[in-house]
Design a protein around this motif. Structure first.
Motif, PDB file in Angstrom:
ATOM      1  N   PRO A  69       0.829  -1.212   0.000  1.00 11.22           N
ATOM      2  CA  PRO A  69       0.000   0.000   0.000  1.00 11.22           C
ATOM      3  C   PRO A  69       0.859   1.256   0.000  1.00 11.22           C
ATOM      4  CG  PRO A  69       0.100  -0.931   2.211  1.00 11.22           C
ATOM      5  CD  PRO A  69       0.808  -1.897   1.310  1.00 11.22           C
ATOM      6  N   GLU A  74      -5.128   3.003   1.126  1.00 11.06           N
ATOM      7  CA  GLU A  74      -5.006   1.816   0.293  1.00 11.06           C
ATOM      8  C   GLU A  74      -4.977   0.557   1.148  1.00 11.06           C
ATOM      9  OE1 GLU A  74      -2.095   0.153  -3.268  1.00 11.06           O
ATOM     10  OE2 GLU A  74      -2.034   2.276  -2.703  1.00 11.06           O
ATOM     11  N   ASN A 182       9.963   3.751  -9.220  1.00 12.30           N
ATOM     12  CA  ASN A 182       8.724   3.450  -9.947  1.00 12.30           C
ATOM     13  C   ASN A 182       8.631   4.310 -11.196  1.00 12.30           C
ATOM     14  OD1 ASN A 182       7.716   5.993  -9.209  1.00 12.30           O
ATOM     15  ND2 ASN A 182       6.359   5.193  -7.619  1.00 12.30           N
ATOM     16  N   ASN A 804      -4.393  -5.024  -9.386  1.00 13.00           N
ATOM     17  CA  ASN A 804      -2.987  -4.878  -9.032  1.00 13.00           C
ATOM     18  C   ASN A 804      -2.289  -6.228  -9.153  1.00 13.00           C
ATOM     19  OD1 ASN A 804      -3.552  -2.195  -8.256  1.00 13.00           O
ATOM     20  ND2 ASN A 804      -3.981  -2.821  -6.161  1.00 13.00           N
ATOM     21  N   ASP A 820       5.776  -4.523  -8.725  1.00 11.25           N
ATOM     22  CA  ASP A 820       4.339  -4.341  -8.560  1.00 11.25           C
ATOM     23  C   ASP A 820       3.791  -3.457  -9.665  1.00 11.25           C
ATOM     24  OD1 ASP A 820       3.409  -5.469  -5.765  1.00 11.25           O
ATOM     25  OD2 ASP A 820       5.336  -4.485  -5.408  1.00 11.25           O
ATOM     26  N   LYS A 822       0.282  -1.215 -10.106  1.00  9.82           N
ATOM     27  CA  LYS A 822      -0.980  -0.726  -9.545  1.00  9.82           C
ATOM     28  C   LYS A 822      -1.880  -0.240 -10.677  1.00  9.82           C
ATOM     29  CE  LYS A 822      -0.023  -1.397  -5.211  1.00  9.82           C
ATOM     30  NZ  LYS A 822       0.080  -0.317  -4.240  1.00  9.82           N
ATOM     31  N   ASN A 823      -3.159  -0.586 -10.565  1.00  6.69           N
ATOM     32  CA  ASN A 823      -4.164  -0.202 -11.571  1.00  6.69           C
ATOM     33  C   ASN A 823      -3.741  -0.656 -12.962  1.00  6.69           C
ATOM     34  OD1 ASN A 823      -6.490   0.824 -12.682  1.00  6.69           O
ATOM     35  ND2 ASN A 823      -5.931   2.979 -12.422  1.00  6.69           N
ATOM     36  N   ARG A 856      -2.101   3.897 -13.938  1.00  7.45           N
ATOM     37  CA  ARG A 856      -1.229   2.729 -13.833  1.00  7.45           C
ATOM     38  C   ARG A 856       0.183   3.138 -13.408  1.00  7.45           C
ATOM     39  NH1 ARG A 856      -1.084   1.269 -19.008  1.00  7.45           N
ATOM     40  NH2 ARG A 856      -3.009   0.059 -18.869  1.00  7.45           N
TER      41      ARG A 856
END
Length: 866
Positions: A69, A74, A182, A804, A820, A822-823, A856
């Motif tokens: 999270p 989240e 990221n 996810n 990872d 996300k979205n 994303r």
């Protein structure tokens, strides 16, 4: 013969939190919902979850690593019954529990760090708890209860509380160091280390730092800062207890995303052509829109910068001491002192996007005498200019096609500054009578000093990918400037100011009894809380800009802004509330248990209510609105503005755990009275925001399911279905498209932004050991059902879902890599309609504002455990 003392129970739970990577934690994780896990939250006696009388959700470090999270909001998505709008960014998110609509951000749910709030008033607007209680790798365990005994153990948190438990040291050195990046240009570090100092003393220290552009790049570094956490624990030589000292320091800023202008409809939202993109656009991020400077105002120089976002400079230290002094009696005392400075600076749309040509006409109509020369024949002559630089962007001949859409929007430049300190002390005497009756007698005290300053200034912004602040300048036929309808982008309209200093003293004795008869556990708890609030609120007045600025003209100089007058109104308020709860849990077998609970709770008022005294008038004042509170009512604590909210909750649940399958299902009823909302109301034919008081009721069903399908394949579900509705609430007024005043009965309607169903589906697969180490993949799908942006349920926010994915590989030597996404599906779901624009009956307009899911994001981390 006694098996465990009270100290032994607490030590056992601490070891559970401190060693999430060892075999014990792996065994617990394999059991799905960890029904055998010892929990400490909301109980007089730490006990296994299957024996608890509370609806409890727990996370260990492994499960948090898989969820990855980025915010408390989240993480809350994984807790049934608590609906989170987690699209505000890393901080500033909303948590709505069990059908309760929110008037602030998480007013019914408390966040604790190691058993105590970082700051006791956990939901001051734009200063809420998730800004100071952060998710990090130094958190070894999280325990959350919904409803239950929350009203006994946490003040003003009747719907539940979440306790983040830090790591502690053991007799071996352990640690974890991680580097992360990221797709938002993130550069981050997090880590912790713990171990022994000597035979009786251990230490743990951890921290994190990161910077990135956020999921919606505003054109500058959006998130930057970090935190240091540490504790030292000394075990008494005779084994009778311990003392632990803690320290935390945080200096961080994080970007706060607000509802952005869109077109289409709430059911089919689209980017306004030429405007900020629905997927990654932001508001107020260009150079000339980010800052606002006003000098020599009646309240001094004002210099605001949106790049500060949610800024927090927080330090706290404290001590927890527990001592077993014989005859089954244990005393535990915890204190914490917090020094806090926090600001919120953001641009918040206070209206919907509309044509700039229409705005220019409205300003002219309101200043026709001063601007008469701008009417050249049948044409109104003006330019749209960039505020600050004065560069001409468009004029009356091409404004409707400028930037494709020709639109502008009322953009509130909002700034809140909070400076305060808080001392808390929680003293508990606990006893175990004959290993059957466990008692807690507690006394909680809090002294909070605070200073709040608000500036809310209405500006005009463009609808562009990088919005800018605009001026509308009127010209004569020869092209000479006559006057500007705006001042540095500031326009007439809705503005706000507040300045208050206050002290809150809270005294709260409480008791909790648990009685065990075989497999039956009975619980009763009560809390009496007294709040004394004193302070001073500065009176405000409207000042023409020309009264403090020299570069004004005949039109923009008359725009009025509110500032302090230098005079103050004092308040001296006192409230007393009583909360109680009764519950039972029956362990039918080693695998099945049932429980039931009833709880009566409350939520005390806060400084945002106290500040309204500056706008109140005496009972004898003929200009006072007869429907509004008088100063006398306010000071005698009889004003509805400051009345505590009362709540009722009833729960009935069943727990099951056998082999690879576990389930936790809870049915609940939740009701809240005297919820205070600031809503659009018709006054003398004009829409005005006024306080309204409403009540809600909700029937719901929460469930957590976990199963080991086969081998290393595990699945889990956290889901909630509920039927929330307004009850005993007066009709709401509105103005229709023709200007006619009407009313609508909202009883039976779904409260704003509360879904009927929401949840999360998770799955993971743990591979067999390979020559490279242990590999795992996981996925989660989070959804929210239909909600409404307005009280009358005319503007539907459709349901949405977000996928996810994650994967990790760890070697025997402790090196690991994790990725990872996300979205993954790049969902454009709307998590929030605009609570500041539109009327009680919103309907649909050509443009609207809404907060959209973050786009994303790919992330990668590498690290080493030891």
């Amino acid at each position: 013969m006694k098996t465990f003392t009270m100290s032994s129970w607490v030590c056992a739970s601490a070891l559970l939190a401190a060693a999430p990577m060892n075999a014990l934690a792996q065994d617990i994780q394999s059991s799905g919902l960890s029904m055998e896990e010892v929990i400490t939250i909301g109980t007089a006696k730490p006990k296994q979850k299957i024996e608890s009388t509370n609806a409890t959700t727990t996370f260990n470090s492994e499960s948090m690593e898989r969820l990855a999270p980025m915010s408390v909001g989240e993480l809350v998505r994984s807790i049934p019954g608590l609906h989170a709008e987690d699209t505000g960014g890393e901080t500033g998110n909303n948590i709505a529990p069990r059908g309760f609509p929110l008037t602030t951000q998480m007013e019914f749910t408390a966040l604790h760090k190691n058993g105590m709030a970082v700051f006791y008033d956990q939901d001051i607007l734009f200063t809420q708890a998730d800004r100071f209680t952060r998710v990090s790798s130094f958190i070894g365990n999280v325990e959350a209860i919904r409803g239950g005994a929350s009203s006994v153990y946490a003040g003003s948190a009747p719907a539940g509380y979440i306790n983040f438990i830090s790591r502690e040291g053991s007799d071996e050195v352990e640690g974890d160091i991680t580097l992360e990046t990221n797709s938002n240009n993130r550069l981050g570090f997090k880590g912790w280390v713990s171990g022994p100092i000597n035979d009786q003393t251990t230490y743990a220290i951890g921290g994190w730092w990161r910077q990135d552009d956020s999921g919606r790049d505003p054109g500058y570094v959006a998130n930057q800062g970090g935190e240091i956490d540490a504790n030292v624990k000394y075990e008494f030589r005779d084994g009778s207890g311990f003392t632990k000292f803690e320290y935390n320091a945080q200096n961080d800023k994080s970007f706060f995303f607000i509802p952005q202008p869109l077109t289409g409809s709430t059911k089919n939202p689209k980017t306004i052509p030429g405007g900020m993109d629905i997927r990654d656009g932001t508001t107020g991020n260009s150079v000339h829109a980010r800052t606002l400077n006003l000098n020599n105002t009646p309240s001094g120089d004002i210099n605001l910068d949106v790049t500060d976002g949610n800024f927090a400079d927080v330090m706290y230290f404290g001590n927890t001491t527990e001592w077993d002094f014989g005859n089954d009696w244990t005393v535990k005392n915890q204190f914490r002192y917090t020094d806090l400075y926090a600001t919120f600076t953001g641009i918040i749309n206070v209206g919907n996007a509309s044509l700039l040509s229409g705005r220019a006409q409205d300003i002219f109509d309101n200043n026709s005498a001063a601007l008469a020369g701008a009417m050249v024949g049948s044409d109104l002559t003006y330019q749209i200019r960039e505020a600050g630089s004065g560069i001409a962007l468009a004029d009356n001949t091409n404004v409707d096609s400028w930037n494709t859409n020709g639109m502008g929007i009322d953009a509130g430049f909002w700034h809140r500054r909070f400076d305060g300190d808080n001392f808390q002390n929680d003293l508990r005497f606990q006893n175990a009578f004959n290993d059957s009756l466990y008692t807690t007698f507690g006394l909680f005290f809090s002294n909070l000093n605070g200073h709040v300053t608000d500036y809310r200034i209405n500006t005009l912004q463009s609808i562009e990918r990088l919005p800018q602040r605009l001026d509308i300048v009127y010209m004569d036929g020869a092209g000479n400037d006559i006057a500007s309808g705006t001042y540095n982008g500031i326009q007439a309209g809705s503005h706000g100011f507040a300045n208050a200093t206050f002290t809150e003293r809270t005294f709260a004795p409480y008791v909790d009894f648990e009685y065990e008869v075989g497999d039956l556990t009975l619980n009763f708890g009560a809390r009496y809380e007294k709040l004394e609030a004193t302070g001073d609120v500065e009176n405000g007045a409207d000042y023409a800009i020309s009264s403090f600025a020299s570069d004004t003209d005949a039109v923009n100089g008359n725009i009025e802004l509110p500032f302090g007058t230098g005079s103050f109104r004092s308040f001296d308020l006192e409230y007393s509330e009583f909360a109680w709860t009764a519950a039972a849990n029956y362990k039918v077998s080693d695998t099945v248990a049932v429980f039931g609970r009833y709880a009566k709770g409350f939520r005390m008022p806060d400084v945002d209510k106290y500040m309204q005294i500056s706008g109140l008038k005496a009972e004898s004042d003929p200009t006072r609105d007869p429907d509004a509170c008088s100063i006398q009512d306010f000071r005698s604590s009889n004003c509805p503005l400051t009345e505590p909210t009362s709540t009722v909750m009833a729960e009935l649940g069943v727990k099951y755990s056998d082999g690879g399958i576990s389930a936790f299902v809870t049915a609940y009823f939740a009701a809240a009275d005297d919820l205070s909302f600031n809503v659009p109301t018709v006054v003398n034919g004009v829409i005005t925001n006024r306080d309204a008081f409403r009540s809600t009721e909700t029937l719901g069903l929460e469930m957590e399911l976990a199963a080991n399908i086969i081998g290393g394949w595990h699945v889990g579900v956290s889901a909630t279905y509920q039927d929330p509705e307004f009850v005993d609430t007066p009709a709401a007024e509105f103005i229709d498209g023709s200007g006619n005043v009407g009313s609508v009965d909202i009883n039976g309607k779904i409260p704003v932004r509360v879904p009927e169903h929401f949840g999360q589906l998770t799955t993971r697969y743990d591979f067999e050991e390979t020559p490279w180490g242990y590999a795992s993949i996981n996925a989660s799908y989070t959804w929210s059902g239909r909600r409404y942006a307005d009280d009358a349920n005319t503007a539907e926010l459709p349901g949405y879902g977000m996928l996810n994915l994650g994967a990790s590989l760890e070697t025997d030597s402790g090196f690991y890599i994790r990725g990872d996404v996300k979205n993954l599906n790049n969902s454009e779901g709307l998590s929030e309609g605009d609570p500041r624009a539109g009327e009680t009956v919103a309907g649909q307009t050509a443009t609207f504002n809404a907060r959209v899911l973050l786009p994303r994001t790919f992330s990668l981390s590498v690290g080493k455990r030891f």
